[in-house]
Design a protein around this motif. Structure first.
Motif, PDB file in Angstrom:
ATOM      1  N   LYS A  27       1.780   6.611  -6.591  1.00  0.00           N
ATOM      2  CA  LYS A  27       1.392   8.335  -6.586  1.00  0.00           C
ATOM      3  C   LYS A  27       1.570   9.709  -7.038  1.00  0.00           C
ATOM      4  O   LYS A  27       1.259  10.623  -7.410  1.00  0.00           O
ATOM      5  CB  LYS A  27       0.271   7.800  -6.323  1.00  0.00           C
ATOM      6  CG  LYS A  27      -0.919   6.430  -6.272  1.00  0.00           C
ATOM      7  CD  LYS A  27      -2.013   5.907  -5.819  1.00  0.00           C
ATOM      8  CE  LYS A  27      -2.785   5.360  -6.202  1.00  0.00           C
ATOM      9  NZ  LYS A  27      -3.991   4.934  -5.202  1.00  0.00           N
ATOM     10  N   LEU A  28       2.062   9.506  -5.581  1.00  0.00           N
ATOM     11  CA  LEU A  28       2.674  10.627  -5.121  1.00  0.00           C
ATOM     12  C   LEU A  28       3.854  11.431  -5.892  1.00  0.00           C
ATOM     13  O   LEU A  28       3.887  12.498  -6.575  1.00  0.00           O
ATOM     14  CB  LEU A  28       3.299  11.081  -3.616  1.00  0.00           C
ATOM     15  CG  LEU A  28       1.855  10.822  -2.278  1.00  0.00           C
ATOM     16  CD1 LEU A  28       2.374  10.612  -1.142  1.00  0.00           C
ATOM     17  CD2 LEU A  28       1.187  11.766  -2.853  1.00  0.00           C
ATOM     18  N   ASP A  51       1.110  -1.564   0.101  1.00  0.00           N
ATOM     19  CA  ASP A  51      -0.208  -0.226  -0.079  1.00  0.00           C
ATOM     20  C   ASP A  51       0.752   1.383   0.047  1.00  0.00           C
ATOM     21  O   ASP A  51       1.138   2.080  -0.748  1.00  0.00           O
ATOM     22  CB  ASP A  51      -1.369   0.286   1.433  1.00  0.00           C
ATOM     23  CG  ASP A  51      -2.347  -1.138   1.393  1.00  0.00           C
ATOM     24  OD1 ASP A  51      -2.174  -1.356   0.230  1.00  0.00           O
ATOM     25  OD2 ASP A  51      -2.573  -1.305   2.240  1.00  0.00           O
ATOM     26  N   LEU A  52       1.781   1.138   0.952  1.00  0.00           N
ATOM     27  CA  LEU A  52       2.706   2.243   0.717  1.00  0.00           C
ATOM     28  C   LEU A  52       3.792   1.975  -0.858  1.00  0.00           C
ATOM     29  O   LEU A  52       4.346   3.366  -0.917  1.00  0.00           O
ATOM     30  CB  LEU A  52       3.509   2.060   1.986  1.00  0.00           C
ATOM     31  CG  LEU A  52       3.190   2.964   3.719  1.00  0.00           C
ATOM     32  CD1 LEU A  52       3.779   1.821   4.773  1.00  0.00           C
ATOM     33  CD2 LEU A  52       2.630   3.761   3.811  1.00  0.00           C
ATOM     34  N   LEU A  84       3.632  14.819  -7.733  1.00  0.00           N
ATOM     35  CA  LEU A  84       5.079  15.332  -8.240  1.00  0.00           C
ATOM     36  C   LEU A  84       5.579  16.165  -9.672  1.00  0.00           C
ATOM     37  O   LEU A  84       5.169  16.903  -9.348  1.00  0.00           O
ATOM     38  CB  LEU A  84       6.081  14.886  -7.364  1.00  0.00           C
ATOM     39  CG  LEU A  84       7.222  16.473  -6.587  1.00  0.00           C
ATOM     40  CD1 LEU A  84       6.880  17.372  -5.713  1.00  0.00           C
ATOM     41  CD2 LEU A  84       8.915  15.180  -5.857  1.00  0.00           C
ATOM     42  N   ARG A  85       5.962  14.642  -9.916  1.00  0.00           N
ATOM     43  CA  ARG A  85       6.240  15.212 -12.079  1.00  0.00           C
ATOM     44  C   ARG A  85       5.800  16.023 -12.486  1.00  0.00           C
ATOM     45  O   ARG A  85       5.839  16.813 -13.265  1.00  0.00           O
ATOM     46  CB  ARG A  85       6.768  13.951 -12.369  1.00  0.00           C
ATOM     47  CG  ARG A  85       8.159  13.020 -11.749  1.00  0.00           C
ATOM     48  CD  ARG A  85       8.293  11.718 -12.710  1.00  0.00           C
ATOM     49  NE  ARG A  85       8.907  11.344 -11.234  1.00  0.00           N
ATOM     50  CZ  ARG A  85       8.395  10.207 -11.557  1.00  0.00           C
ATOM     51  NH1 ARG A  85       7.269   9.425 -12.144  1.00  0.00           N
ATOM     52  NH2 ARG A  85       9.234   8.926 -10.818  1.00  0.00           N
ATOM     53  N   ASP A  86       4.100  15.645 -11.982  1.00  0.00           N
ATOM     54  CA  ASP A  86       3.043  16.255 -13.449  1.00  0.00           C
ATOM     55  C   ASP A  86       2.924  17.765 -12.666  1.00  0.00           C
ATOM     56  O   ASP A  86       2.731  19.337 -13.842  1.00  0.00           O
ATOM     57  CB  ASP A  86       1.313  15.671 -13.111  1.00  0.00           C
ATOM     58  CG  ASP A  86       1.502  14.480 -13.635  1.00  0.00           C
ATOM     59  OD1 ASP A  86       2.451  13.813 -13.940  1.00  0.00           O
ATOM     60  OD2 ASP A  86      -0.053  13.620 -13.437  1.00  0.00           O
ATOM     61  N   LYS A  87       3.136  18.099 -10.990  1.00  0.00           N
ATOM     62  CA  LYS A  87       2.927  19.579 -10.924  1.00  0.00           C
ATOM     63  C   LYS A  87       4.107  19.956 -11.293  1.00  0.00           C
ATOM     64  O   LYS A  87       4.675  21.824 -11.385  1.00  0.00           O
ATOM     65  CB  LYS A  87       2.348  19.306  -9.539  1.00  0.00           C
ATOM     66  CG  LYS A  87       1.268  18.900  -8.950  1.00  0.00           C
ATOM     67  CD  LYS A  87       1.381  19.327  -7.837  1.00  0.00           C
ATOM     68  CE  LYS A  87       0.185  18.655  -6.949  1.00  0.00           C
ATOM     69  NZ  LYS A  87      -0.377  18.741  -5.376  1.00  0.00           N
ATOM     70  N   GLU A  88       5.267  19.536 -11.206  1.00  0.00           N
ATOM     71  CA  GLU A  88       7.214  20.409 -11.394  1.00  0.00           C
ATOM     72  C   GLU A  88       6.463  21.026 -13.339  1.00  0.00           C
ATOM     73  O   GLU A  88       6.939  21.710 -13.509  1.00  0.00           O
ATOM     74  CB  GLU A  88       7.579  19.555 -11.274  1.00  0.00           C
ATOM     75  CG  GLU A  88       8.565  19.164  -9.918  1.00  0.00           C
ATOM     76  CD  GLU A  88       9.376  17.599 -10.458  1.00  0.00           C
ATOM     77  OE1 GLU A  88       9.778  17.266 -10.717  1.00  0.00           O
ATOM     78  OE2 GLU A  88      10.187  17.587  -9.040  1.00  0.00           O
TER      79      GLU A  88
END
Length: 171
Positions: free
Chosen positions: A147-148, A140-141, A152-156
């Motif tokens: 996903k995170l 799960d982690l 993060l790459r998308d936001k960058e």
């Protein structure tokens, strides 16, 4: 109990280091005293203008001899203390080891083999369940981390695109 023995050994080492530092301190103190007396002697020689070189040599030799004797005494005391400490620590260590061996032998004889096997099976099952839970949590982690990372790459990328657009507008 072994930790207590280790702590006792460390304490004895600290006491040993303390004695060594006291020895060095006394050596420095005695050398300082020799230097002070030497400077006092030089001062007196300057005042009286008397040739006291033979007296000076004799005094220096006396203090050097005293210093050597004091160092011998300190070394002897230190070596005696270290010897006694080492013997005491060794005896205590051997005694504790033998006590632990006897205790282990008594406990091994007191344990019934069938109870041991049953208890081990119960513990084994408990640990297997715990391992399964931990594996599930790990998966799960890992998924959350992936996903995170993607977010993060998308936001960058979006940030860099906006910055490029702003730079183009400004130019």
């Amino acid at each position: 109990e072994i930790n207590a023995m280790t702590n006792a050994f460390a304490a004895e080492k600290n006491r040993s280091l303390d004695l060594g530092s006291r020895l060095a301190s006394m050596e420095k103190e005695l050398r300082f005293k020799i230097d002070v007396l030497g400077s006092e002697l030089a001062s007196e020689r300057g005042k009286t203008n008397i040739d006291i070189s033979s007296l000076d040599t004799r005094i220096k030799n006396e203090y050097a001899d005293r210093l050597k004797e004091e160092l011998k005494i300190l070394r002897k005391i230190y070596e005696e203390h270290m010897s006694v400490t080492e013997e005491t620590l060794e005896m205590t260590y051997k005694k504790k080891i033998s006590e632990l061996e006897v205790s282990l032998a008594v406990q091994m004889n007191a344990v019934k083999p069938t109870e041991d096997v049953t208890q081990l099976k119960v513990e084994l099952e408990k640990y297997k369940k715990k391992i399964e839970e931990l594996d599930l949590n790990n998966r799960d982690l890992s998924m959350q981390w992936s996903k995170l990372s993607v977010e993060l790459r998308d936001k960058e990328a979006a940030y860099h695109a906006k910055m490029s657009a702003k730079e183009i507008e400004m130019a």
